[in-house]
Design a protein around this motif. Structure first.
Motif, PDB file in Angstrom:
ATOM      1  N   MET A   6      12.506  62.412  39.172  1.00 22.09           N
ATOM      2  CA  MET A   6      12.403  62.189  37.726  1.00 22.09           C
ATOM      3  C   MET A   6      11.028  62.640  37.254  1.00 22.09           C
ATOM      4  SD  MET A   6      14.125  58.427  37.238  1.00 22.09           S
ATOM      5  CE  MET A   6      14.166  58.486  35.455  1.00 22.09           C
ATOM      6  N   GLU A   7      10.997  63.128  36.042  1.00 24.94           N
ATOM      7  CA  GLU A   7       9.712  63.456  35.440  1.00 24.94           C
ATOM      8  C   GLU A   7       8.955  62.150  35.231  1.00 24.94           C
ATOM      9  OE1 GLU A   7      10.055  65.732  31.870  1.00 24.94           O
ATOM     10  OE2 GLU A   7      11.738  66.862  32.675  1.00 24.94           O
ATOM     11  N   PRO A   8       7.640  62.183  35.289  1.00 25.63           N
ATOM     12  CA  PRO A   8       6.867  60.939  35.116  1.00 25.63           C
ATOM     13  C   PRO A   8       7.195  60.195  33.821  1.00 25.63           C
ATOM     14  CG  PRO A   8       5.448  62.674  35.933  1.00 25.63           C
ATOM     15  CD  PRO A   8       6.777  63.308  35.617  1.00 25.63           C
ATOM     16  N   ILE A   9       7.364  60.907  32.715  1.00 28.18           N
ATOM     17  CA  ILE A   9       7.640  60.228  31.443  1.00 28.18           C
ATOM     18  C   ILE A   9       9.010  59.559  31.470  1.00 28.18           C
ATOM     19  CG2 ILE A   9       8.553  62.253  30.246  1.00 28.18           C
ATOM     20  CD1 ILE A   9       6.303  59.599  28.661  1.00 28.18           C
ATOM     21  N   SER A  10       9.979  60.208  32.102  1.00 22.60           N
ATOM     22  CA  SER A  10      11.315  59.623  32.216  1.00 22.60           C
ATOM     23  C   SER A  10      11.280  58.369  33.067  1.00 22.60           C
ATOM     24  CB  SER A  10      12.289  60.625  32.829  1.00 22.60           C
ATOM     25  OG  SER A  10      12.438  61.745  31.993  1.00 22.60           O
ATOM     26  N   LEU A  11      10.496  58.399  34.128  1.00 25.85           N
ATOM     27  CA  LEU A  11      10.360  57.242  35.004  1.00 25.85           C
ATOM     28  C   LEU A  11       9.724  56.070  34.257  1.00 25.85           C
ATOM     29  CD1 LEU A  11      10.721  56.173  37.870  1.00 25.85           C
ATOM     30  CD2 LEU A  11       8.479  57.082  38.415  1.00 25.85           C
ATOM     31  N   ILE A  12       8.691  56.361  33.482  1.00 23.76           N
ATOM     32  CA  ILE A  12       8.011  55.326  32.696  1.00 23.76           C
ATOM     33  C   ILE A  12       8.956  54.737  31.653  1.00 23.76           C
ATOM     34  CG2 ILE A  12       6.177  54.917  31.000  1.00 23.76           C
ATOM     35  CD1 ILE A  12       4.512  57.003  32.605  1.00 23.76           C
ATOM     36  N   LEU A  13       9.695  55.590  30.952  1.00 24.54           N
ATOM     37  CA  LEU A  13      10.627  55.103  29.930  1.00 24.54           C
ATOM     38  C   LEU A  13      11.750  54.270  30.544  1.00 24.54           C
ATOM     39  CD1 LEU A  13      10.856  58.215  27.572  1.00 24.54           C
ATOM     40  CD2 LEU A  13       9.664  56.057  27.174  1.00 24.54           C
ATOM     41  N   ALA A  14      12.236  54.686  31.713  1.00 26.91           N
ATOM     42  CA  ALA A  14      13.280  53.917  32.384  1.00 26.91           C
ATOM     43  C   ALA A  14      12.757  52.537  32.797  1.00 26.91           C
ATOM     44  CB  ALA A  14      13.795  54.683  33.603  1.00 26.91           C
ATOM     45  N   ALA A  15      11.531  52.493  33.285  1.00 28.41           N
ATOM     46  CA  ALA A  15      10.929  51.220  33.683  1.00 28.41           C
ATOM     47  C   ALA A  15      10.723  50.310  32.471  1.00 28.41           C
ATOM     48  CB  ALA A  15       9.603  51.463  34.400  1.00 28.41           C
ATOM     49  N   LEU A  16      10.282  50.878  31.363  1.00 28.38           N
ATOM     50  CA  LEU A  16      10.093  50.088  30.140  1.00 28.38           C
ATOM     51  C   LEU A  16      11.432  49.542  29.631  1.00 28.38           C
ATOM     52  CD1 LEU A  16       7.442  52.213  28.213  1.00 28.38           C
ATOM     53  CD2 LEU A  16       7.126  49.943  29.209  1.00 28.38           C
ATOM     54  N   ALA A  17      12.457  50.373  29.676  1.00 25.19           N
ATOM     55  CA  ALA A  17      13.772  49.942  29.220  1.00 25.19           C
ATOM     56  C   ALA A  17      14.302  48.809  30.109  1.00 25.19           C
ATOM     57  CB  ALA A  17      14.744  51.116  29.212  1.00 25.19           C
ATOM     58  N   ALA A  18      14.140  48.957  31.410  1.00 28.45           N
ATOM     59  CA  ALA A  18      14.596  47.913  32.333  1.00 28.45           C
ATOM     60  C   ALA A  18      13.831  46.608  32.094  1.00 28.45           C
ATOM     61  CB  ALA A  18      14.416  48.378  33.772  1.00 28.45           C
ATOM     62  N   ALA A  20      12.472  45.667  29.256  1.00 34.65           N
ATOM     63  CA  ALA A  20      12.891  45.119  27.965  1.00 34.65           C
ATOM     64  C   ALA A  20      14.209  44.365  28.096  1.00 34.65           C
ATOM     65  CB  ALA A  20      13.015  46.240  26.939  1.00 34.65           C
ATOM     66  N   VAL A  21      15.126  44.913  28.884  1.00 30.15           N
ATOM     67  CA  VAL A  21      16.417  44.245  29.092  1.00 30.15           C
ATOM     68  C   VAL A  21      16.205  42.915  29.814  1.00 30.15           C
ATOM     69  CG1 VAL A  21      18.600  44.393  30.354  1.00 30.15           C
ATOM     70  CG2 VAL A  21      17.801  46.341  29.020  1.00 30.15           C
ATOM     71  N   ALA A  22      15.381  42.914  30.840  1.00 24.61           N
ATOM     72  CA  ALA A  22      15.111  41.685  31.592  1.00 24.61           C
ATOM     73  C   ALA A  22      14.442  40.641  30.700  1.00 24.61           C
ATOM     74  CB  ALA A  22      14.239  41.986  32.802  1.00 24.61           C
ATOM     75  N   ALA A  23      13.498  41.064  29.878  1.00 22.84           N
ATOM     76  CA  ALA A  23      12.808  40.137  28.978  1.00 22.84           C
ATOM     77  C   ALA A  23      13.768  39.582  27.933  1.00 22.84           C
ATOM     78  CB  ALA A  23      11.633  40.838  28.302  1.00 22.84           C
ATOM     79  N   ALA A  24      14.672  40.398  27.442  1.00 21.35           N
ATOM     80  CA  ALA A  24      15.639  39.947  26.440  1.00 21.35           C
ATOM     81  C   ALA A  24      16.552  38.881  27.023  1.00 21.35           C
ATOM     82  CB  ALA A  24      16.452  41.126  25.920  1.00 21.35           C
ATOM     83  N   LYS A  25      16.954  39.036  28.276  1.00 22.77           N
ATOM     84  CA  LYS A  25      17.806  38.033  28.913  1.00 22.77           C
ATOM     85  C   LYS A  25      17.068  36.708  29.034  1.00 22.77           C
ATOM     86  CE  LYS A  25      20.721  41.142  31.565  1.00 22.77           C
ATOM     87  NZ  LYS A  25      21.105  41.589  32.915  1.00 22.77           N
ATOM     88  N   ASP A  26      15.809  36.754  29.452  1.00 22.10           N
ATOM     89  CA  ASP A  26      15.015  35.530  29.571  1.00 22.10           C
ATOM     90  C   ASP A  26      14.817  34.873  28.215  1.00 22.10           C
ATOM     91  OD1 ASP A  26      14.793  35.860  32.299  1.00 22.10           O
ATOM     92  OD2 ASP A  26      12.785  36.741  32.210  1.00 22.10           O
ATOM     93  N   THR A  27      14.527  35.690  27.211  1.00 23.31           N
ATOM     94  CA  THR A  27      14.311  35.172  25.863  1.00 23.31           C
ATOM     95  C   THR A  27      15.577  34.533  25.315  1.00 23.31           C
ATOM     96  OG1 THR A  27      12.631  36.843  25.459  1.00 23.31           O
ATOM     97  CG2 THR A  27      13.575  35.789  23.527  1.00 23.31           C
ATOM     98  N   ALA A  28      16.708  35.180  25.520  1.00 19.51           N
ATOM     99  CA  ALA A  28      17.977  34.629  25.040  1.00 19.51           C
ATOM    100  C   ALA A  28      18.281  33.320  25.745  1.00 19.51           C
ATOM    101  CB  ALA A  28      19.100  35.642  25.259  1.00 19.51           C
ATOM    102  N   GLY A  29      18.018  33.258  27.046  1.00 21.59           N
ATOM    103  CA  GLY A  29      18.248  32.026  27.788  1.00 21.59           C
ATOM    104  C   GLY A  29      17.375  30.899  27.278  1.00 21.59           C
TER     105      GLY A  29
END
Length: 59
Positions: A6-18, A20-29
């Motif tokens: 993966m290109e470095p920027i794609s890797l960074i964006l994928a990590a940020l997205a992952a 954000a999803v994890a944080a949203a689950k915790d926040t919703a809980g």
């Protein structure tokens, strides 16, 4: 067979997205737990000691 990295920027964006999803689950809980505690407090305030009986019976 060539491995495609993966290109470095794609890797960074994928990590940020992952993250954000994890944080949203915790926040919703947490939001659901907070809402439940608020509802319990409101019921206790309105009905008083009869709530203790409900908690003992598992309702």
């Amino acid at each position: 067979m060539e491995s495609q990295a993966m290109e470095p920027i794609s890797l960074i964006l994928a990590a940020l997205a992952a993250g954000a999803v994890a944080a949203a689950k915790d926040t919703a809980g947490t939001a659901v737990k907070d809402a439940y505690e608020s509802l319990k407090a409101l019921i206790k305030k309105k009905f008083g000691s009869s709530v203790c009986l409900m908690q003992q019976t598992g309702l």
